[in-house]
Design a protein around this motif. Structure first.
Motif, PDB file in Angstrom:
ATOM      1  N   TYR A  36       0.801  -1.089  -0.008  1.00 47.23           N
ATOM      2  CA  TYR A  36       0.119   0.077   0.144  1.00 47.23           C
ATOM      3  C   TYR A  36       0.862   1.297  -0.049  1.00 47.23           C
ATOM      4  N   ALA A  37       0.796   2.069  -0.921  1.00 44.75           N
ATOM      5  CA  ALA A  37       1.352   3.375  -0.810  1.00 44.75           C
ATOM      6  C   ALA A  37       0.465   4.597  -1.401  1.00 44.75           C
ATOM      7  N   ILE A  38       0.752   5.808  -0.912  1.00 42.52           N
ATOM      8  CA  ILE A  38       0.022   7.035  -1.460  1.00 42.52           C
ATOM      9  C   ILE A  38       0.805   7.886  -2.104  1.00 42.52           C
ATOM     10  N   LEU A  39       0.675   8.490  -3.037  1.00 43.36           N
ATOM     11  CA  LEU A  39       1.315   9.232  -3.816  1.00 43.36           C
ATOM     12  C   LEU A  39       0.453  10.419  -4.300  1.00 43.36           C
ATOM     13  N   ALA A  40       0.726  11.553  -3.714  1.00 41.14           N
ATOM     14  CA  ALA A  40      -0.173  12.927  -4.283  1.00 41.14           C
ATOM     15  C   ALA A  40       0.328  13.700  -5.149  1.00 41.14           C
ATOM     16  N   ALA A  41      -0.484  14.110  -6.172  1.00 40.06           N
ATOM     17  CA  ALA A  41       0.351  14.724  -7.336  1.00 40.06           C
ATOM     18  C   ALA A  41      -0.911  15.565  -7.841  1.00 40.06           C
ATOM     19  N   GLY A  42      -0.343  16.946  -8.264  1.00 39.60           N
ATOM     20  CA  GLY A  42      -1.261  17.863  -8.922  1.00 39.60           C
ATOM     21  C   GLY A  42      -1.784  17.342 -10.241  1.00 39.60           C
ATOM     22  N   PRO A  43      -2.781  17.741 -10.798  1.00 44.39           N
ATOM     23  CA  PRO A  43      -3.238  17.488 -12.097  1.00 44.39           C
ATOM     24  C   PRO A  43      -2.372  17.141 -13.354  1.00 44.39           C
ATOM     25  N   ARG A  44      -1.738  18.139 -13.561  1.00 43.51           N
ATOM     26  CA  ARG A  44      -0.531  17.850 -14.666  1.00 43.51           C
ATOM     27  C   ARG A  44       0.422  16.710 -14.220  1.00 43.51           C
ATOM     28  N   MET A  45       0.954  16.620 -13.110  1.00 40.72           N
ATOM     29  CA  MET A  45       2.012  15.484 -12.750  1.00 40.72           C
ATOM     30  C   MET A  45       1.159  14.225 -12.930  1.00 40.72           C
ATOM     31  N   LEU A  46      -0.045  14.400 -12.321  1.00 36.01           N
ATOM     32  CA  LEU A  46      -0.789  13.110 -12.291  1.00 36.01           C
ATOM     33  C   LEU A  46      -1.044  12.433 -13.759  1.00 36.01           C
ATOM     34  N   GLY A  47      -1.152  13.325 -14.860  1.00 39.79           N
ATOM     35  CA  GLY A  47      -1.292  12.782 -16.064  1.00 39.79           C
ATOM     36  C   GLY A  47       0.148  12.313 -16.355  1.00 39.79           C
ATOM     37  N   HIS A  48       1.148  12.756 -16.283  1.00 36.63           N
ATOM     38  CA  HIS A  48       2.420  12.317 -16.684  1.00 36.63           C
ATOM     39  C   HIS A  48       2.454  10.865 -15.815  1.00 36.63           C
ATOM     40  N   LEU A  49       2.174  10.657 -14.445  1.00 41.23           N
ATOM     41  CA  LEU A  49       2.225   9.395 -14.046  1.00 41.23           C
ATOM     42  C   LEU A  49       1.382   8.324 -14.662  1.00 41.23           C
ATOM     43  N   ARG A  50       0.202   8.717 -14.855  1.00 40.44           N
ATOM     44  CA  ARG A  50      -0.546   7.810 -15.721  1.00 40.44           C
ATOM     45  C   ARG A  50       0.128   7.357 -16.785  1.00 40.44           C
ATOM     46  N   ASP A  51       0.648   8.254 -17.693  1.00 39.65           N
ATOM     47  CA  ASP A  51       1.252   7.946 -18.994  1.00 39.65           C
ATOM     48  C   ASP A  51       2.433   6.970 -18.683  1.00 39.65           C
ATOM     49  N   ASN A  52       3.160   6.561 -17.529  1.00 40.56           N
ATOM     50  CA  ASN A  52       4.148   5.632 -17.358  1.00 40.56           C
ATOM     51  C   ASN A  52       3.379   4.776 -16.253  1.00 40.56           C
ATOM     52  N   ARG A  53       2.167   4.358 -16.424  1.00 41.21           N
ATOM     53  CA  ARG A  53       1.570   3.502 -15.435  1.00 41.21           C
ATOM     54  C   ARG A  53       2.091   2.084 -15.537  1.00 41.21           C
ATOM     55  N   GLU A  54       2.469   1.629 -16.654  1.00 38.06           N
ATOM     56  CA  GLU A  54       3.130   0.413 -16.866  1.00 38.06           C
ATOM     57  C   GLU A  54       4.396  -0.044 -15.909  1.00 38.06           C
ATOM     58  N   LEU A  55       4.866   1.001 -15.356  1.00 38.80           N
ATOM     59  CA  LEU A  55       6.047   0.929 -14.492  1.00 38.80           C
ATOM     60  C   LEU A  55       5.690   0.159 -13.063  1.00 38.80           C
ATOM     61  N   LEU A  56       4.379   0.110 -12.806  1.00 40.01           N
ATOM     62  CA  LEU A  56       3.917  -0.127 -11.576  1.00 40.01           C
ATOM     63  C   LEU A  56       2.564  -1.280 -12.018  1.00 40.01           C
ATOM     64  N   PRO A  57       2.781  -2.410 -12.500  1.00 39.49           N
ATOM     65  CA  PRO A  57       1.963  -3.326 -13.217  1.00 39.49           C
ATOM     66  C   PRO A  57       0.843  -3.930 -12.116  1.00 39.49           C
ATOM     67  N   ARG A  58       1.308  -4.023 -10.941  1.00 40.04           N
ATOM     68  CA  ARG A  58       0.562  -4.769  -9.854  1.00 40.04           C
ATOM     69  C   ARG A  58      -0.247  -3.808  -8.751  1.00 40.04           C
ATOM     70  N   VAL A  59      -0.165  -2.426  -9.266  1.00 40.52           N
ATOM     71  CA  VAL A  59      -0.421  -1.593  -8.198  1.00 40.52           C
ATOM     72  C   VAL A  59      -1.704  -0.792  -8.670  1.00 40.52           C
ATOM     73  N   ASP A  60      -2.827  -0.884  -7.876  1.00 39.81           N
ATOM     74  CA  ASP A  60      -3.986  -0.102  -8.075  1.00 39.81           C
ATOM     75  C   ASP A  60      -3.739   1.099  -8.059  1.00 39.81           C
ATOM     76  N   ILE A  61      -4.261   2.171  -8.968  1.00 44.82           N
ATOM     77  CA  ILE A  61      -4.085   3.453  -8.795  1.00 44.82           C
ATOM     78  C   ILE A  61      -5.581   4.160  -8.637  1.00 44.82           C
ATOM     79  N   GLY A  62      -5.771   4.692  -7.317  1.00 46.95           N
ATOM     80  CA  GLY A  62      -6.910   5.469  -7.232  1.00 46.95           C
ATOM     81  C   GLY A  62      -6.920   6.991  -7.058  1.00 46.95           C
ATOM     82  N   GLU A  63      -7.973   7.376  -7.001  1.00 50.37           N
ATOM     83  CA  GLU A  63      -7.951   9.023  -7.051  1.00 50.37           C
ATOM     84  C   GLU A  63      -9.006   9.484  -6.075  1.00 50.37           C
ATOM     85  N   LEU A  64      -8.508  10.783  -5.467  1.00 51.88           N
ATOM     86  CA  LEU A  64      -9.494  11.221  -4.615  1.00 51.88           C
ATOM     87  C   LEU A  64     -10.122  12.500  -5.314  1.00 51.88           C
ATOM     88  N   PRO A  65     -11.130  12.807  -5.047  1.00 46.15           N
ATOM     89  CA  PRO A  65     -11.903  14.153  -5.807  1.00 46.15           C
ATOM     90  C   PRO A  65     -11.322  15.529  -5.590  1.00 46.15           C
TER      91      PRO A  65
END
Length: 86
Positions: A36-65
């Motif tokens: 379990y890990a929590i990473l907070a990021a702003g909208p722009r950085m979150l987009g870049h993190l999503r673009d590299n999602r394959e680097l964490l294949p077994r990790v669920d990524i959730g978002e808070l509103p």
């Protein structure tokens, strides 16, 4: 013009930084058997993190509103506790 080049340079830096963050997270997850890990990021950085999602294949990524990256550490902790994330 100059601003376009600067924006392009900053965007490329952010993309590379996001990739490095996820690579390091993947290493920490492997080394520590983290489940379990929590990473907070702003909208722009979150987009870049999503673009590299394959680097964490077994990790669920959730978002808070709510945009949490601008909260103080104390407020963030309270919010995560209220959402039963920690």
């Amino acid at each position: 013009g100059v601003d376009d080049k600067r924006d392009s340079h900053n965007d490329e830096f952010d993309r590379k930084f996001a990739k490095l963050v996820l690579q390091r997270m993947a290493a920490l997850i492997r080394e520590n058997e983290t489940t379990y890990a929590i990473l907070a990021a702003g909208p722009r950085m979150l987009g870049h993190l999503r673009d590299n999602r394959e680097l964490l294949p077994r990790v669920d990524i959730g978002e808070l509103p709510k945009h949490l990256s601008e909260m103080s550490a104390h407020d963030l902790c309270q919010r995560l506790e209220a959402d039963k994330l920690i």
